[in-house]
Design a protein around this motif. Structure first.
Motif, PDB file in Angstrom:
ATOM      1  N   LEU A  11       0.824  -1.211   0.000  1.00  0.00           N
ATOM      2  CA  LEU A  11       0.000   0.000   0.000  1.00  0.00           C
ATOM      3  C   LEU A  11       0.853   1.254   0.000  1.00  0.00           C
ATOM      4  N   ARG A  12       0.266   2.310  -0.524  1.00  0.00           N
ATOM      5  CA  ARG A  12       0.935   3.612  -0.553  1.00  0.00           C
ATOM      6  C   ARG A  12      -0.095   4.691  -0.243  1.00  0.00           C
ATOM      7  N   ALA A  13       0.376   5.878   0.010  1.00  0.00           N
ATOM      8  CA  ALA A  13      -0.518   6.997   0.301  1.00  0.00           C
ATOM      9  C   ALA A  13      -1.506   7.172  -0.845  1.00  0.00           C
ATOM     10  N   GLY A  14      -2.755   7.396  -0.495  1.00  0.00           N
ATOM     11  CA  GLY A  14      -3.803   7.569  -1.495  1.00  0.00           C
ATOM     12  C   GLY A  14      -4.594   6.314  -1.779  1.00  0.00           C
ATOM     13  N   GLY A  90      -2.821  11.533   1.665  1.00  0.00           N
ATOM     14  CA  GLY A  90      -1.595  11.270   2.401  1.00  0.00           C
ATOM     15  C   GLY A  90      -1.595  10.015   3.234  1.00  0.00           C
ATOM     16  N   SER A  91      -2.647   9.201   3.120  1.00  0.00           N
ATOM     17  CA  SER A  91      -2.774   8.021   3.973  1.00  0.00           C
ATOM     18  C   SER A  91      -3.298   6.844   3.172  1.00  0.00           C
ATOM     19  N   ALA A  92      -3.110   5.660   3.709  1.00  0.00           N
ATOM     20  CA  ALA A  92      -3.818   4.480   3.225  1.00  0.00           C
ATOM     21  C   ALA A  92      -5.084   4.400   4.073  1.00  0.00           C
ATOM     22  N   VAL A  93      -6.235   4.267   3.429  1.00  0.00           N
ATOM     23  CA  VAL A  93      -7.511   4.219   4.136  1.00  0.00           C
ATOM     24  C   VAL A  93      -8.129   2.844   3.945  1.00  0.00           C
ATOM     25  N   VAL A  94      -8.417   2.177   5.063  1.00  0.00           N
ATOM     26  CA  VAL A  94      -9.064   0.868   5.059  1.00  0.00           C
ATOM     27  C   VAL A  94     -10.430   1.044   5.704  1.00  0.00           C
ATOM     28  N   VAL A  95     -11.491   0.659   4.976  1.00  0.00           N
ATOM     29  CA  VAL A  95     -12.853   0.845   5.460  1.00  0.00           C
ATOM     30  C   VAL A  95     -13.551  -0.508   5.564  1.00  0.00           C
ATOM     31  N   GLU A  96     -13.864  -0.898   6.797  1.00  0.00           N
ATOM     32  CA  GLU A  96     -14.689  -2.077   7.011  1.00  0.00           C
ATOM     33  C   GLU A  96     -16.139  -1.691   6.759  1.00  0.00           C
ATOM     34  N   TRP A  97     -16.895  -2.570   6.118  1.00  0.00           N
ATOM     35  CA  TRP A  97     -18.307  -2.328   5.827  1.00  0.00           C
ATOM     36  C   TRP A  97     -18.512  -1.104   4.930  1.00  0.00           C
ATOM     37  N   GLY A  98     -17.535  -0.754   4.113  1.00  0.00           N
ATOM     38  CA  GLY A  98     -17.637   0.453   3.303  1.00  0.00           C
ATOM     39  C   GLY A  98     -18.246   0.267   1.936  1.00  0.00           C
ATOM     40  N   GLU A  99     -18.432  -0.961   1.528  1.00  0.00           N
ATOM     41  CA  GLU A  99     -18.974  -1.196   0.197  1.00  0.00           C
ATOM     42  C   GLU A  99     -20.398  -0.634   0.109  1.00  0.00           C
ATOM     43  N   ASP A 108     -10.511   4.934  -7.674  1.00  0.00           N
ATOM     44  CA  ASP A 108      -9.457   3.928  -7.540  1.00  0.00           C
ATOM     45  C   ASP A 108      -9.558   3.295  -6.157  1.00  0.00           C
ATOM     46  N   TYR A 109     -10.063   2.074  -6.109  1.00  0.00           N
ATOM     47  CA  TYR A 109     -10.173   1.384  -4.827  1.00  0.00           C
ATOM     48  C   TYR A 109     -10.123  -0.124  -5.036  1.00  0.00           C
ATOM     49  N   LEU A 110      -9.797  -0.804  -3.975  1.00  0.00           N
ATOM     50  CA  LEU A 110      -9.714  -2.256  -3.987  1.00  0.00           C
ATOM     51  C   LEU A 110     -10.725  -2.802  -2.988  1.00  0.00           C
ATOM     52  N   VAL A 111     -11.581  -3.706  -3.448  1.00  0.00           N
ATOM     53  CA  VAL A 111     -12.493  -4.403  -2.549  1.00  0.00           C
ATOM     54  C   VAL A 111     -11.856  -5.744  -2.199  1.00  0.00           C
ATOM     55  N   VAL A 112     -11.710  -5.990  -0.903  1.00  0.00           N
ATOM     56  CA  VAL A 112     -11.241  -7.285  -0.414  1.00  0.00           C
ATOM     57  C   VAL A 112     -12.475  -7.970   0.155  1.00  0.00           C
ATOM     58  N   ARG A 113     -12.961  -8.962  -0.577  1.00  0.00           N
ATOM     59  CA  ARG A 113     -14.169  -9.688  -0.184  1.00  0.00           C
ATOM     60  C   ARG A 113     -13.760 -10.916   0.616  1.00  0.00           C
TER      61      ARG A 113
END
Length: 142
Positions: A11-14, A90-99, A108-113
Motif C-alpha cells: 500500500l501507498r498513500a492515497g 496522504g494516507s492508506a484508508v481501510v474501510v470495514e463495511w464500506g462497500e 481507484d479502490y480495492l475491494v477485499v471480499r
C-alpha cells in the motif's frame, strides 16, 4: 495476518481499500496485518464506536486510517463528516463495511471480499477498480 502483512507492504498513500464480508470474517484481523505490513505501531482494534482511528506513519512512511462504517448504515452524510477524502491523499484508508458508500471517495479502490467457511478457513477475493487493475500482479494472492 500474513495476507494482510503482504497487502499492507504494497500500500501507498492515497490507497483506498474496502473490506467486505459478514461478521466474523476477519476484517479487523486483516486490518491488523495491513498495519503490520505498513510498519504502523500501536494497537489496531475495531473502530466500531469511534468510527475511525488514525495510526501514525510507521516504517513505510504511510499513515493508516481505519474506518468501521457498520454503524453508519449507509448514511453518507456521516461518512462525509469524517473528511476521508481530504485524508486519502496522504494516507492508506481501510474501510470495514464500506462497500456501497465509501467507494465514492475515489474511483481507484480495492475491494477485499472475505468469507469464513464452516471449518474456520477464511477465503479472500480481490476486486480492483480504477488504477488497481494494473496493480493486481504486484498484490499478494489470497
Amino acid at each position: 495476518m500474513a495476507f494482510g502483512r503482504s497487502l499492507g507492504a504494497s500500500l501507498r498513500a492515497g490507497d483506498l481499500v474496502l473490506l467486505a464480508g459478514p461478521l466474523g470474517a476477519g476484517k479487523t484481523t486483516l486490518t491488523r496485518g495491513i498495519a503490520d505490513g505498513l510498519g504502523v505501531g500501536g494497537r489496531v482494534s475495531s473502530p466500531t464506536f469511534v468510527l475511525a482511528r488514525v495510526h501514525a506513519a510507521g516504517a513505510a512512511g504511510v499513515p493508516l486510517i481505519h474506518v468501521d462504517a457498520y454503524r453508519l448504515g449507509g448514511d453518507l452524510a456521516q461518512l462525509d463528516d469524517l473528511d476521508l477524502d481530504t485524508d486519502l491523499e496522504g494516507s492508506a484508508v481501510v474501510v470495514e463495511w464500506g462497500e456501497g458508500s465509501a467507494e465514492r471517495l475515489s474511483s481507484d479502490y480495492l475491494v477485499v471480499r472475505m468469507s469464513r467457511r464452516d471449518d474456520d478457513v477464511r477465503e479472500v477475493s480481490l476486486e480492483p477498480h480504477g488504477s488497481w487493475a494494473s496493480r493486481m500482479s504486484a498484490l499478494p494472492t489470497a
